[in-house]
Enzyme design. Structure first.
Site, mmCIF file in Angstrom:
data_model
loop_
_atom_site.group_PDB
_atom_site.id
_atom_site.type_symbol
_atom_site.label_atom_id
_atom_site.label_comp_id
_atom_site.label_asym_id
_atom_site.label_seq_id
_atom_site.Cartn_x
_atom_site.Cartn_y
_atom_site.Cartn_z
ATOM 1 N N SER A 115 0.816 -1.195 0.000
ATOM 2 C CA SER A 115 0.000 0.000 0.000
ATOM 3 C C SER A 115 0.860 1.260 0.000
ATOM 4 O O SER A 115 1.600 1.495 -0.961
ATOM 5 C CB SER A 115 -0.981 -0.042 1.175
ATOM 6 O OG SER A 115 -2.101 0.756 0.904
ATOM 7 N N ASP B 256 -9.370 -4.972 -5.416
ATOM 8 C CA ASP B 256 -8.915 -3.947 -4.471
ATOM 9 C C ASP B 256 -9.667 -2.650 -4.765
ATOM 10 O O ASP B 256 -9.462 -2.023 -5.808
ATOM 11 C CB ASP B 256 -7.407 -3.746 -4.614
ATOM 12 C CG ASP B 256 -6.810 -2.878 -3.512
ATOM 13 O OD1 ASP B 256 -7.564 -2.111 -2.872
ATOM 14 O OD2 ASP B 256 -5.585 -2.966 -3.293
ATOM 15 N N HIS C 75 -7.714 -5.583 -0.727
ATOM 16 C CA HIS C 75 -6.450 -4.943 -0.333
ATOM 17 C C HIS C 75 -5.746 -5.842 0.688
ATOM 18 O O HIS C 75 -5.726 -5.544 1.883
ATOM 19 C CB HIS C 75 -6.779 -3.571 0.258
ATOM 20 C CG HIS C 75 -5.642 -2.613 0.304
ATOM 21 N ND1 HIS C 75 -5.040 -2.116 -0.824
ATOM 22 C CD2 HIS C 75 -4.998 -2.032 1.359
ATOM 23 C CE1 HIS C 75 -4.090 -1.271 -0.470
ATOM 24 N NE2 HIS C 75 -4.039 -1.216 0.846
#
Length: 653
Positions: free
Chosen positions: A198, A304, A335
């Site tokens: 991320s 995601d 995610h």
């Protein structure tokens, strides 16, 4: 710009030479021949744990002194004692103190001397005994670092780049945050691999895009490739807040007190209009893909909805244009870190990847298929290259049907119009569940049941010509697989996994840092339809994706909407659908007005990447397949979860 051919092959001669040298210097457990795998021959318990503060050369907080970022280091003691230099695995993150890393939200902990005791995740536990150093970097403005968070800008990227420079003898570091005693990286050969999920992955992308020497590989998982596309798509707002909120979220208490000016610059630079500004140009790493020297092992969840899959698609395509060495993993999750959905295979792949890229071992990872793709929960396939050879952009065209709003999708140009009214209370899940019935909030176009599988690999585009009734209008376009399936429940809070109570261990442990992590299992849902690619736009950006203008009601506008990258097979017996609608609930914010839009079907089309191209589509939609049961009710996953405003682990934000 000429392509650097160095990146189109895997340096076989250099690999052999380096591997022979490493056999003598880095892996004493291998007595004969070139090593193929680093072994856990070093003590983790007795590893050196230390902290340095690297001078970034910037003064982000305006205190008259250049900022220093904290880098916590865990490295094996034995190579240093024998004057042998080792490579580095690095994770630069804003989350080490505010929010935690991984499925268990681990944070750094320290002893009385300020040296790290617990380093989050398994990287140090697993790789330090194998002859690697692990470095965890606090981004400027977070945890123990000076400076201010600027959300993907110069300060964020320089936080990590400066550490790579220090590891390669080009920057200064100190043993304390304010002192003058120099710290030298004389224990490393400078070869660095960056990893992270991320925001951490985003930093890896950004540092690679500087072309910094010494960064040999990056492993970005669910990473942002352009920060504009985290907050907007073609002018349509994806969240109800901007990067100033995110900066405040991760700032250390000290940074919040001293970074008001930086916060204001973020507010001023990122207006909620959706217009492209210099702020976004600075945070666009795709434009600098030509500078990338590092190889890339890219990982992303195809569902995601936090860091949406447009990010990996445009980054992957840019890297491909410049001949960068690369591999990719695509899962059915949202995610989620691959450690939490394919743990054993992931650790093995990562081990061999770093051994090859940082130690030079000829272990065959370079000759394996380019792509690993999760086709069903825990069922994986590979592609020698990705997108697979034979994939061709194919133009599909909508046409009217027997009922308003329920049309067909094929190769022939359609005619007539379809009309829908924006309803912000409905989502793509609602549209897909009612694809076979007229509803006022969408226009749907469906193929006949397929007689052969259709595989879509890559990014699609949908061009629409629409006439609005108001001065503002947002558009959504989605591709849907209509038919029963079992998928990972990406709309669940954990985005496709269930965390179990038992643990498995990946490396060595100490009393303060366990290598044992909770196991997970796939969380699945039985569905009647699957939305597998999405895109959004503000119709006011029809002339320029970076500048929105008011619309003239009653005037027709043509716009092309980018759809997110994916790899999906619509199986025989299912149908492929294109839906065009207004606000996609929870995934974009609604416009100021509530427009009705009329589509000109003769000027509306979808360009999709099909394996086999138009002939494959013609074959799959010809002949006779069993008639499907009409989809008339919601089934399976819930409404998409688009409320996260933090590019972090599931559960953050």
């Amino acid at each position: 710009m000429p392509i650097r051919m160095r990146f189109t092959t895997w340096r076989p001669l250099a690999t052999v030479v380096v591997a022979v040298l490493m056999a003598a210097f880095l892996t004493p457990a291998v007595a004969h021949g070139a090593p193929r795998e680093s072994r856990p021959v070093y003590s983790y318990t007795n590893a050196i744990r230390e902290a340095v503060w690297v001078d970034t050369g910037l003064d982000g907080d305006g205190d008259g002194k250049t900022d220093r970022v904290a880098a916590d280091i865990v490295r094996p003691r034995e190579p240093a004692a024998q004057h042998r230099k080792i490579p580095v695995i690095m994770d630069a993150s804003p989350y080490y103190s505010c929010c935690g890393r991984g499925n268990e939200s681990q944070k750094k902990t320290y002893d009385a001397n300020g040296d790290v005791v617990q380093m989050p995740l398994f990287y140090d536990n697993y790789f330090v005994p194998r002859g690697y150093a692990f470095v965890g970097v606090d981004l400027a403005g977070t945890n123990r670092s000076d400076g201010c968070v600027d959300v993907g800008g110069r300060s964020d990227i320089q936080s990590a780049k400066a550490v790579v420079d220090w590891l390669n003898g080009r920057a200064r570091a100190y043993t304390t945050r304010t002192g003058n005693t120099r710290a030298r990286a004389d224990w490393t050969n400078g070869r660095t691999g960056m990893i992270g999920k991320s925001w951490d992955a985003t930093i890896a992308n950004g540092v690679a895009a500087t072309g910094v020497k010494g960064l040999r590989t990056i492993v970005p998982m669910s990473g942002i490739s352009s920060w504009y596309d985290y907050y907007f798509q073609q002018g349509a707002p994806l969240y109800d807040s901007g990067p100033d909120w995110l900066s405040d979220y991760v700032d250390s208490p000290d940074a919040r007190a001293r970074c008001a000016a930086v916060q204001q610059k973020i507010v001023d630079g990122a207006p909620r209009t959706g217009d492209w500004t210099p702020f976004w140009t600075e945070r666009d790493y795709v434009k600098d893909a030509a500078k990338v020297r590092a190889s890339v092992l890219l990982v992303h969840g195809m569902q995601d909805l936090n860091v949406r899959t447009k990010h990996f698609g445009q980054w992957w395509d840019a890297l491909a244009r410049h001949g960068v060495e690369r591999k990719i993993w695509l899962s059915q999750t949202g995610h989620v870190d691959p450690f939490d959905y394919r743990r054993g295979a992931w650790v093995d792949t990562l081990h061999r990847w770093f051994d090859h890229e940082l130690l030079g071992y000829d272990n065959g990872v370079d000759r394996e298929p380019m792509a690993d793709i999760e086709r069903h929960p825990n069922q994986w396939v590979t592609s020698k290259v990705w997108p697979p050879r034979g994939t061709a952009t194919t133009t599909l065209r909508p046409a009217g049907g027997a009922q308003n709003g329920v049309g067909t999708l094929g190769l022939a140009t359609g005619s007539g119009t379809e009309t829908f009214t924006d309803d912000p209370s409905h989502s793509e899940t609602d549209w897909a569940a009612h694809i076979d019935t007229p509803t006022p909030d969408k226009a749907g176009f469906v193929t006949r049941p397929l007689t052969h599988d259709l595989r879509l690999s890559g990014s699609s585009k949908v061009t629409v010509t629409a006439t609005p009734t108001t001065a503002t209008a947002h558009l959504s376009a989605v591709l849907v697989d209509l038919g029963p399936d079992t998928v990972r429940d990406y709309a669940d809070a954990a985005e496709g996994i269930t965390t179990l109570t038992d643990r498995s261990c990946w490396g060595a442990s100490t009393p303060g840092d366990s290598a044992c992590f909770k196991n997970t299992a796939a969380k699945t849902a039985h569905v009647d339809q699957t939305v597998f690619s999405r895109g959004w736009a503000d119709l006011g950006t029809y002339a320029s994706p970076g500048k929105g203008v008011p619309l003239t009601p009653g005037e027709a506008y043509t716009i092309t909407v980018d759809l997110a990258a994916t790899d999906h097979v619509v199986p025989a017996g299912h149908r492929l659908a294109l839906i065009v609608a207004g606000t996609d609930k929870d995934l974009i914010d609604p416009p100021a007005d509530k427009p009705t839009l009329t589509l000109d079907l003769s000027r509306t089309s979808a360009r999709v990447p099909l394996l086999g191209g138009a002939p494959a589509f013609a074959r799959a939609t010809s002949g006779t397949a069993p008639a499907p049961s009409p989809v008339t009710r919601p089934s399976g996953v819930g409404d998409p979860r688009g409320v996260q405003r933090v590019p972090g682990d599931a559960g953050i934000g």
